[in-house]
Design a protein around this motif. Structure first.
Motif, PDB file in Angstrom:
ATOM      1  N   SER A  36       1.099  -0.777  -0.169  1.00 30.97           N
ATOM      2  CA  SER A  36      -0.038   0.515  -0.050  1.00 30.97           C
ATOM      3  C   SER A  36       0.574   1.345   0.113  1.00 30.97           C
ATOM      4  O   SER A  36       0.477   2.247  -0.731  1.00 30.97           O
ATOM      5  CB  SER A  36      -1.112   0.166   1.424  1.00 30.97           C
ATOM      6  OG  SER A  36      -0.306  -0.353   2.189  1.00 30.97           O
ATOM      7  N   VAL A  37       2.322   1.665   0.452  1.00 32.56           N
ATOM      8  CA  VAL A  37       2.863   2.529   0.077  1.00 32.56           C
ATOM      9  C   VAL A  37       2.860   2.670  -1.291  1.00 32.56           C
ATOM     10  O   VAL A  37       3.394   3.621  -1.346  1.00 32.56           O
ATOM     11  CB  VAL A  37       4.250   1.825   0.903  1.00 32.56           C
ATOM     12  CG1 VAL A  37       5.006   2.792   0.970  1.00 32.56           C
ATOM     13  CG2 VAL A  37       3.797   1.747   3.274  1.00 32.56           C
ATOM     14  N   ILE A  89       2.736   6.640  -5.758  1.00 30.49           N
ATOM     15  CA  ILE A  89       2.616   6.654  -7.334  1.00 30.49           C
ATOM     16  C   ILE A  89       1.733   7.893  -7.236  1.00 30.49           C
ATOM     17  O   ILE A  89       1.370   8.627  -7.929  1.00 30.49           O
ATOM     18  CB  ILE A  89       1.115   5.883  -7.133  1.00 30.49           C
ATOM     19  CG1 ILE A  89       2.370   4.535  -7.700  1.00 30.49           C
ATOM     20  CG2 ILE A  89       0.959   6.163  -8.757  1.00 30.49           C
ATOM     21  CD1 ILE A  89       1.251   3.081  -8.127  1.00 30.49           C
ATOM     22  N   ALA A  90       0.938   8.115  -5.622  1.00 28.79           N
ATOM     23  CA  ALA A  90      -0.032   9.459  -5.680  1.00 28.79           C
ATOM     24  C   ALA A  90       0.669  10.736  -5.298  1.00 28.79           C
ATOM     25  O   ALA A  90       0.305  11.850  -5.726  1.00 28.79           O
ATOM     26  CB  ALA A  90      -0.882   8.989  -4.568  1.00 28.79           C
ATOM     27  N   LEU A  91       1.957  10.507  -4.897  1.00 26.95           N
ATOM     28  CA  LEU A  91       2.491  11.937  -4.592  1.00 26.95           C
ATOM     29  C   LEU A  91       3.116  12.293  -5.927  1.00 26.95           C
ATOM     30  O   LEU A  91       4.395  13.593  -6.179  1.00 26.95           O
ATOM     31  CB  LEU A  91       3.698  11.630  -3.677  1.00 26.95           C
ATOM     32  CG  LEU A  91       3.498  10.992  -2.531  1.00 26.95           C
ATOM     33  CD1 LEU A  91       4.541  11.347  -1.223  1.00 26.95           C
ATOM     34  CD2 LEU A  91       2.906  13.190  -2.021  1.00 26.95           C
ATOM     35  N   PHE A 104      -5.689   6.799   3.292  1.00 31.00           N
ATOM     36  CA  PHE A 104      -6.453   5.942   3.476  1.00 31.00           C
ATOM     37  C   PHE A 104      -6.381   4.225   2.952  1.00 31.00           C
ATOM     38  O   PHE A 104      -6.737   4.224   3.894  1.00 31.00           O
ATOM     39  CB  PHE A 104      -7.928   6.609   3.350  1.00 31.00           C
ATOM     40  CG  PHE A 104      -8.952   7.766   4.298  1.00 31.00           C
ATOM     41  CD1 PHE A 104      -8.081   8.019   5.563  1.00 31.00           C
ATOM     42  CD2 PHE A 104      -8.557   8.893   4.030  1.00 31.00           C
ATOM     43  CE1 PHE A 104      -8.519   8.469   6.586  1.00 31.00           C
ATOM     44  CE2 PHE A 104      -9.181  10.393   4.623  1.00 31.00           C
ATOM     45  CZ  PHE A 104      -8.669   9.973   5.770  1.00 31.00           C
ATOM     46  N   VAL A 105      -5.925   4.727   2.422  1.00 29.35           N
ATOM     47  CA  VAL A 105      -5.509   3.621   1.633  1.00 29.35           C
ATOM     48  C   VAL A 105      -4.062   2.829   2.907  1.00 29.35           C
ATOM     49  O   VAL A 105      -4.476   1.666   2.980  1.00 29.35           O
ATOM     50  CB  VAL A 105      -5.196   2.936   0.557  1.00 29.35           C
ATOM     51  CG1 VAL A 105      -4.803   1.231  -0.228  1.00 29.35           C
ATOM     52  CG2 VAL A 105      -6.539   3.061  -0.875  1.00 29.35           C
ATOM     53  N   VAL A 106      -3.034   3.521   2.909  1.00 24.69           N
ATOM     54  CA  VAL A 106      -2.366   2.861   3.339  1.00 24.69           C
ATOM     55  C   VAL A 106      -2.590   2.602   5.098  1.00 24.69           C
ATOM     56  O   VAL A 106      -2.364   1.859   5.613  1.00 24.69           O
ATOM     57  CB  VAL A 106      -1.041   4.322   3.571  1.00 24.69           C
ATOM     58  CG1 VAL A 106      -0.022   3.894   4.731  1.00 24.69           C
ATOM     59  CG2 VAL A 106      -0.825   3.854   2.282  1.00 24.69           C
ATOM     60  N   SER A 158      -4.843  -0.268   4.947  1.00 17.51           N
ATOM     61  CA  SER A 158      -4.284  -1.802   5.437  1.00 17.51           C
ATOM     62  C   SER A 158      -3.612  -1.980   6.349  1.00 17.51           C
ATOM     63  O   SER A 158      -3.596  -3.119   6.837  1.00 17.51           O
ATOM     64  CB  SER A 158      -3.381  -1.763   3.899  1.00 17.51           C
ATOM     65  OG  SER A 158      -2.113  -0.786   3.963  1.00 17.51           O
ATOM     66  N   VAL A 159      -2.330  -0.979   7.001  1.00 17.19           N
ATOM     67  CA  VAL A 159      -1.837  -1.093   7.641  1.00 17.19           C
ATOM     68  C   VAL A 159      -2.689  -2.161   9.006  1.00 17.19           C
ATOM     69  O   VAL A 159      -2.607  -2.944   9.785  1.00 17.19           O
ATOM     70  CB  VAL A 159      -0.792   0.117   8.004  1.00 17.19           C
ATOM     71  CG1 VAL A 159      -0.912  -0.416   9.767  1.00 17.19           C
ATOM     72  CG2 VAL A 159      -0.175   0.163   7.145  1.00 17.19           C
ATOM     73  N   VAL A 160      -4.391  -1.167   9.037  1.00 15.20           N
ATOM     74  CA  VAL A 160      -5.424  -1.413  10.678  1.00 15.20           C
ATOM     75  C   VAL A 160      -5.256  -3.011  10.698  1.00 15.20           C
ATOM     76  O   VAL A 160      -5.302  -3.682  11.185  1.00 15.20           O
ATOM     77  CB  VAL A 160      -5.846  -0.351  10.528  1.00 15.20           C
ATOM     78  CG1 VAL A 160      -6.900  -0.707  11.856  1.00 15.20           C
ATOM     79  CG2 VAL A 160      -5.378   0.728  11.107  1.00 15.20           C
ATOM     80  N   VAL A 161      -5.896  -3.448   8.624  1.00 13.88           N
ATOM     81  CA  VAL A 161      -6.258  -4.903   8.512  1.00 13.88           C
ATOM     82  C   VAL A 161      -6.022  -5.301   8.837  1.00 13.88           C
ATOM     83  O   VAL A 161      -5.931  -6.563   8.810  1.00 13.88           O
ATOM     84  CB  VAL A 161      -6.988  -4.341   7.392  1.00 13.88           C
ATOM     85  CG1 VAL A 161      -7.196  -5.864   6.825  1.00 13.88           C
ATOM     86  CG2 VAL A 161      -8.936  -3.839   7.159  1.00 13.88           C
ATOM     87  N   GLN A 162      -4.230  -5.356   7.550  1.00 12.21           N
ATOM     88  CA  GLN A 162      -2.955  -6.720   8.563  1.00 12.21           C
ATOM     89  C   GLN A 162      -3.032  -6.554   9.768  1.00 12.21           C
ATOM     90  O   GLN A 162      -2.580  -7.835  10.412  1.00 12.21           O
ATOM     91  CB  GLN A 162      -1.986  -5.792   7.351  1.00 12.21           C
ATOM     92  CG  GLN A 162      -2.098  -6.088   5.698  1.00 12.21           C
ATOM     93  CD  GLN A 162      -1.582  -5.594   5.167  1.00 12.21           C
ATOM     94  OE1 GLN A 162      -0.357  -5.274   5.670  1.00 12.21           O
ATOM     95  NE2 GLN A 162      -1.306  -5.614   3.778  1.00 12.21           N
TER      96      GLN A 162
END
Length: 142
Positions: A8-9, A14-16, A40-42, A45-49
């Motif tokens: 996710s990083v 890519i967004a940056l 929010f994706v990062v 994903s960190v929380v879910v993982q």
């Protein structure tokens, strides 16, 4: 391994890399939205993982709970043998037991957790064998 990776990083990188302005010089209107969504994706994903990794490892059966018990029994057996017949190079049976534990770890017979656990147990027995042992005192001094 793929579940706990940092994929996710890459989305944030890519967004940056989206330019602040288009090639025509106009501002890129949705750049802020892209950055917020990627952030929010990062975080998501960190929380879910982070919350699900333990259950996934347990479900995948990557660890064997009986293996640690077997390692402890092998270590205790080797420690008993070493304690019964200490060599001239060891000052006490506790030193011989420590040496055997380190040797077992070097031979990959026991893991790090078992080594630390058994060394602590040996230190506690050595401390209890000393006449001036105080409760809560540290490990014995060699």
């Amino acid at each position: 391994m793929a579940w706990s990776s940092t994929r996710s990083v890459i989305a944030l990188l890519i967004a940056l890399s989206v330019p602040a302005a288009t090639p025509m010089g106009e501002p890129f209107h949705d750049r802020d939205l892209v950055l917020i969504v990627a952030t929010f994706v990062v975080i998501g994903s960190v929380v879910v993982q982070g919350l699900s990794l333990r259950s996934i490892v347990e479900h995948a059966a990557l660890s064997d709970p009986g293996e640690a018990g077997q390692e402890v029994e092998e270590a205790r057996s080797a420690m008993r043998k070493a304690s019964e017949m200490p060599d001239a190079e060891h000052a006490s049976s506790h030193d011989a037991a420590r040496q055997v534990l380190v040797s077992l770890r070097e031979q990959n017979v026991i893991g790090d957790e078992v080594l630390v656990r058994m060394l602590r147990e040996t230190d506690l027995h050595a401390r209890a064998a000393q006449e001036n042992a105080l409760p809560g005192a540290g490990p014995p001094q060699p």
